[in-house]
Design an enzyme around this catalytic site. Structure first.
Site, PDB file in Angstrom:
ATOM      1  N   GLU A   1      -1.718  -4.003  -3.223  1.00 11.95           N
ATOM      2  CA  GLU A   1      -1.282  -2.755  -3.844  1.00 11.95           C
ATOM      3  C   GLU A   1       0.172  -2.481  -3.527  1.00 11.95           C
ATOM      4  O   GLU A   1       0.665  -2.865  -2.466  1.00 11.95           O
ATOM      5  CB  GLU A   1      -2.086  -1.572  -3.263  1.00 11.95           C
ATOM      6  CG  GLU A   1      -3.361  -1.324  -3.976  1.00 11.95           C
ATOM      7  CD  GLU A   1      -4.132  -0.134  -3.422  1.00 11.95           C
ATOM      8  OE1 GLU A   1      -3.609   0.583  -2.544  1.00 11.95           O
ATOM      9  OE2 GLU A   1      -5.258   0.048  -3.882  1.00 11.95           O
TER      10      GLU A   1
ATOM     11  N   ARG B   1     -20.777  10.336  -0.999  1.00 11.34           N
ATOM     12  CA  ARG B   1     -21.565  11.064   0.006  1.00 11.34           C
ATOM     13  C   ARG B   1     -20.841  12.363   0.324  1.00 11.34           C
ATOM     14  O   ARG B   1     -19.748  12.607  -0.184  1.00 11.34           O
ATOM     15  CB  ARG B   1     -21.669  10.221   1.276  1.00 11.34           C
ATOM     16  CG  ARG B   1     -20.279   9.795   1.766  1.00 11.34           C
ATOM     17  CD  ARG B   1     -20.272   9.160   3.124  1.00 11.34           C
ATOM     18  NE  ARG B   1     -19.049   8.415   3.358  1.00 11.34           N
ATOM     19  CZ  ARG B   1     -17.892   8.912   3.743  1.00 11.34           C
ATOM     20  NH1 ARG B   1     -17.775  10.219   3.943  1.00 11.34           N
ATOM     21  NH2 ARG B   1     -16.839   8.155   3.929  1.00 11.34           N
TER      22      ARG B   1
HETATM   23  P1  ADP Z   1     -10.265   2.723   4.040  1.00  7.23           P
HETATM   24  O1  ADP Z   1     -11.411   2.620   3.067  1.00  7.23           O
HETATM   25  O2  ADP Z   1     -10.176   1.525   4.959  1.00  7.23           O
HETATM   26  O3  ADP Z   1     -10.215   4.022   4.756  1.00  7.23           O
HETATM   27  P2  ADP Z   1      -8.345   3.582   2.032  1.00  7.23           P
HETATM   28  O4  ADP Z   1      -8.126   2.792   0.810  1.00  7.23           O
HETATM   29  O5  ADP Z   1      -9.178   4.817   1.923  1.00  7.23           O
HETATM   30  O6  ADP Z   1      -8.939   2.607   3.170  1.00  7.23           O
HETATM   31  O7  ADP Z   1      -6.949   3.952   2.688  1.00  7.23           O
HETATM   32  C1  ADP Z   1      -6.858   4.582   3.945  1.00  7.23           C
HETATM   33  C2  ADP Z   1      -5.485   5.196   4.121  1.00  7.23           C
HETATM   34  O8  ADP Z   1      -4.463   4.206   4.013  1.00  7.23           O
HETATM   35  C3  ADP Z   1      -5.104   6.228   3.082  1.00  7.23           C
HETATM   36  O9  ADP Z   1      -5.594   7.512   3.395  1.00  7.23           O
HETATM   37  C4  ADP Z   1      -3.590   6.172   3.125  1.00  7.23           C
HETATM   38  O10 ADP Z   1      -3.106   6.897   4.234  1.00  7.23           O
HETATM   39  C5  ADP Z   1      -3.307   4.704   3.373  1.00  7.23           C
HETATM   40  N1  ADP Z   1      -3.082   3.975   2.110  1.00  7.23           N
HETATM   41  C6  ADP Z   1      -4.028   3.428   1.311  1.00  7.23           C
HETATM   42  N2  ADP Z   1      -3.479   2.847   0.220  1.00  7.23           N
HETATM   43  C7  ADP Z   1      -2.141   3.010   0.326  1.00  7.23           C
HETATM   44  C8  ADP Z   1      -1.010   2.621  -0.488  1.00  7.23           C
HETATM   45  N3  ADP Z   1      -1.150   1.938  -1.622  1.00  7.23           N
HETATM   46  N4  ADP Z   1       0.219   2.975  -0.057  1.00  7.23           N
HETATM   47  C9  ADP Z   1       0.389   3.646   1.109  1.00  7.23           C
HETATM   48  N5  ADP Z   1      -0.620   4.034   1.896  1.00  7.23           N
HETATM   49  C10 ADP Z   1      -1.880   3.722   1.528  1.00  7.23           C
END
Ligand code: ADP
Length: 662
Positions: free
Chosen positions: A203, A300
């Site tokens: 990403e 959830r």
């Molecule tokens: P997980 O399922 O492991 O918690 P997430 O996809 O929900 O992973 O992402 C967790 C955190 O990582 C987000 O809340 C954000 O702070 C950071 N994050 C995720 N994707 C991005 C991105 N594309 N750019 C910057 N920070 C990101």
């Protein structure tokens, strides 16, 4: 009118089990708790109408054993199972087994959970539904050369994410093309180990990102509504720390765009029940209607759901129960209104001074202030074990505006008294006063950037020591002369320990009844001392400033624990019992003491070794976290009292030092 359930089983523990039980009881339902060995005496068991033992303490042998839980529901005649969050809440196989047993799962369909289970498939699905997703590659190809080229095309910095990821695992930010190969290797290795799936997606890394999520709700009649947004940008290692609703700086246009996207996302999978659509927003300037992207959906109830409840006055668990019973959503979109502002802070048994290492131990005292909402699953006397998440409580406040709600949060954190274990309360209170956070201009990097100032170790104030000394010595302020020497100088020597440091002081009694504590940086005088069951007060210093502190006194195996809660800080002191075992008698500067119950995974010293202060002596592991054991001072090791691979309990003496020769 749809009849609701008569009896439900809660397949969870801790605060969320208590939270669900409370609403179920208010709605007139009977409840069944399940519990492991470690939870035999816990609050959720006490609160529920009935409780069924489901196995040993490790989650893999109790809270994750679907068959045991379903059997417990059938045995007790429960009609439905509420999964809480975590554990089996997003396990489609469990949902199918629940339904096959003729029971209702209080949550979405297995298909909806599956559709959102993998980040890559979920992103594809959302893109097709017209929901903006973070630019990137989420296809099936995984070769290094191909993914490196995709990363180039996306533009650095990029984020490598495990498609099966959760809790920030399997995630790597890559700044430069030359680091890509290594980052890819380690992300997929971590993903394979944690989730059994090495597959990743790439990403665009959003700079100055804000985590803003939308609460959605669907029913089985095709209705989907949203309940506004939450801002969860205050994170440490991708874990949420303080959440709020609504999001600061949210405009009507951005809110409309974001909530519509969220409803569209839920509709695309025919979603039923409570769900959350997580977006990442560009926080480098003002929020923009085209500046947020879908990250993932949590199928959830979320830990942070209370902030939504506070601003909407809706009980989300009640809605879950009604919707699962087949009722339509209680309100339509236009009937759902938002009022004021709310915050939630996650209070943990963890030690910010030791890199937030989880702490185990008995909560010798747990007291919340009268104002605020405190969702908890523990009470005074309960033990934080190494088996489960060490959350103590969620501290929730609300107000008519952000400033009011936030100052209430600071006050609630200041006034919460936890004795017996280290907590992150002072860190949370400092965070609630951090300038950028107060101003509402922050992103997910704030905590990491400000960590040093948020975790400055503050030694106990001399007033803490003075009050602790009076309490430790058991002085009765109504009969101040009792127990003091009748002739000569009226004084007591007192030696307290706190956080591995010793406080050697002298408490003397003047003719006027004023007590003076000396031996510290400066003497403290206390007059008009009054003690009741839980409060000690006195006039302090020449200005005779009135101090009032909460306190607790608890007999422990090694001595008397005296906890003093003054000016928003809790300090626990131990008056070492001279007759206690060797462990308690060893001066902490002459020994390394196990900071928690755990396993010694590595030892690098033997008796006779000469070590430097701060030198690494070994590594301990507890609750899947490693902690380094370091020498408290320079000197020669007298004895090593543990072995590699051994389990040691909290407070055990691990390594002793030869006495210092002056
Ligand atoms: P997980 O399922 O492991 O918690 P997430 O996809 O929900 O992973 O992402 C967790 C955190 O990582 C987000 O809340 C954000 O702070 C950071 N994050 C995720 N994707 C991005 C991105 N594309 N750019 C910057 N920070 C990101």
């Amino acid at each position: 009118m749809h009849a609701c359930f008569k009896k439900i089983l809660i397949a969870n523990r801790g605060e969320i089990a208590c939270r669900v039980i409370r609403t179920a009881h208010r709605m007139g339902m009977n409840t069944v708790a399940v519990y492991s060995d470690a939870d035999r005496e816990s609050l959720h068991v006490e609160m529920a109408g009935e409780a069924v033992h489901i196995g040993p303490s490790p989650v893999g042998e109790s809270y994750l054993v679907g068959e045991r839980i379903i059997a417990a529901a059938l045995e007790t005649g429960a009609q439905a199972i509420h999964p809480g969050y975590g554990f089996l809440s997003e396990n489609p196989g469990f949902v199918e087994a629940v339904e096959a047993a003729g029971l209702t799962f209080i949550g979405p369909s297995p298909d909806a959970i599956r559709a959102m289970g993998l980040k890559d498939a979920a992103k594809d699905l959302m893109e097709k539904a017209g929901v903006p997703v973070v630019p990137g590659y989420q296809g099936s190809r995984q070769e290094l050369a191909f993914l490196a080229e995709e990363a180039e095309g996306i533009g650095y910095p990029v984020l490598i994410k495990a498609r099966a990821g959760g809790g920030g695992k399997g995630m790597r930010k890559v700044e430069r093309a030359e680091d890509f190969a290594d980052a890819l290797k380690s992300a997929s290795r971590e993903a394979a180990a944690a989730f059994g799936d090495p597959h990743v997606l790439i990403e665009k890394f959003i700079t100055a990102p804000r985590h803003i999520e939308v609460q959605v709700f669907g029913d089985s009649h095709g209705n989907v509504v949203h309940l506004f947004e939450r801002d969860c940008s205050l994170q440490r290692r991708h874990q949420k720390v303080i959440e709020e609703a609504p999001a600061p700086g949210m405009s009507a246009a951005v809110r409309a765009a974001m909530t519509q996207a969220a409803v569209k996302a839920a509709e695309a999978i025919g979603y039923r029940g409570a769900g959350t659509i997580e977006f990442i927003a560009d926080g480098s300037g003002s929020l923009r209607p085209d500046g947020f992207w879908f990250m993932e959906m949590n199928t959830r109830l979320q830990v942070e759901h209370p902030v939504t409840e506070m601003i909407t006055s809706i009980d989300l668990v009640e809605w879950q129960l009604r919707v699962a019973a087949g009722a339509p959503l209680p309100l339509t979109q236009s009937e759902i209104a938002m009022n004021g502002h709310a915050f939630e802070a996650r209070l943990y048994a963890e030690d910010p001074a030791r890199d937030f290492l989880p702490v185990t131990g008995r909560l010798e005292h747990l007291e919340f202030p009268p104002e605020g909402r405190f969702d908890t699953g523990v009470r005074t006397g309960d033990v934080i074990t190494p088996f489960y998440d060490p959350m103590i409580a969620k501290v929730i406040t609300q107000g008519e505006d952000r400033e009011t709600a936030l100052s209430r949060l600071s006050a609630a954190l200041d006034d919460t008294h936890v004795a017996g274990t280290a907590t992150n309360a002072a860190f949370l209170a400092a965070l609630s006063r951090q300038a950028d956070f107060v101003a509402g201009t922050f992103d997910t990097g704030l905590i990491e950037r400000e960590l040093a100032s948020l975790t400055v170790a503050v030694a106990p104030a001399e007033e803490h020591v003075a009050l602790a000394a009076i309490l430790a010595l058991g002085i009765d302020p109504d009969m101040p002369h009792l127990g003091w020497r009748a002739f000569g100088e009226a004084f007591h020597d007192v030696r307290l320990t706190a956080r591995d440091r010793a406080y050697e002081r002298c408490l003397s009694l003047g003719k006027d009844g004023v007590m003076t504590l000396s031996g510290g940086a400066e003497p403290v005088t206390l007059a008009e001392i009054a003690i009741d069951d839980a409060l000690i007060s006195a006039r302090c210093g020449a200005a005779r400033r009135r101090l009032t502190a909460g306190f607790a006194r608890v007999r422990q195996p090694g001595g008397l624990l005296v906890s003093v809660h003054l000016n928003g800080r809790t300090e626990d002191f131990l008056l070492v019992d001279e007759r206690a075992g060797a462990a308690a008698l060893v001066d902490a500067t002459d020994a390394v003491i196990a900071p928690m119950t755990g396993t010694i995974v590595q030892l690098s010293v033997s008796a006779g070794d000469v070590v430097e202060a701060g030198q690494k002596l070994g590594v301990m592991e507890a609750m899947k976290m490693e902690t380094t054991l370091v020498a408290p001072r320079a000197g020669r090791v007298a004895a090593v009292e543990c072995k590699e691979g051994a389990t040691v309990s909290d407070g055990a003496v691990l390594v002793t030092f030869e006495e210092e020769t002056p």
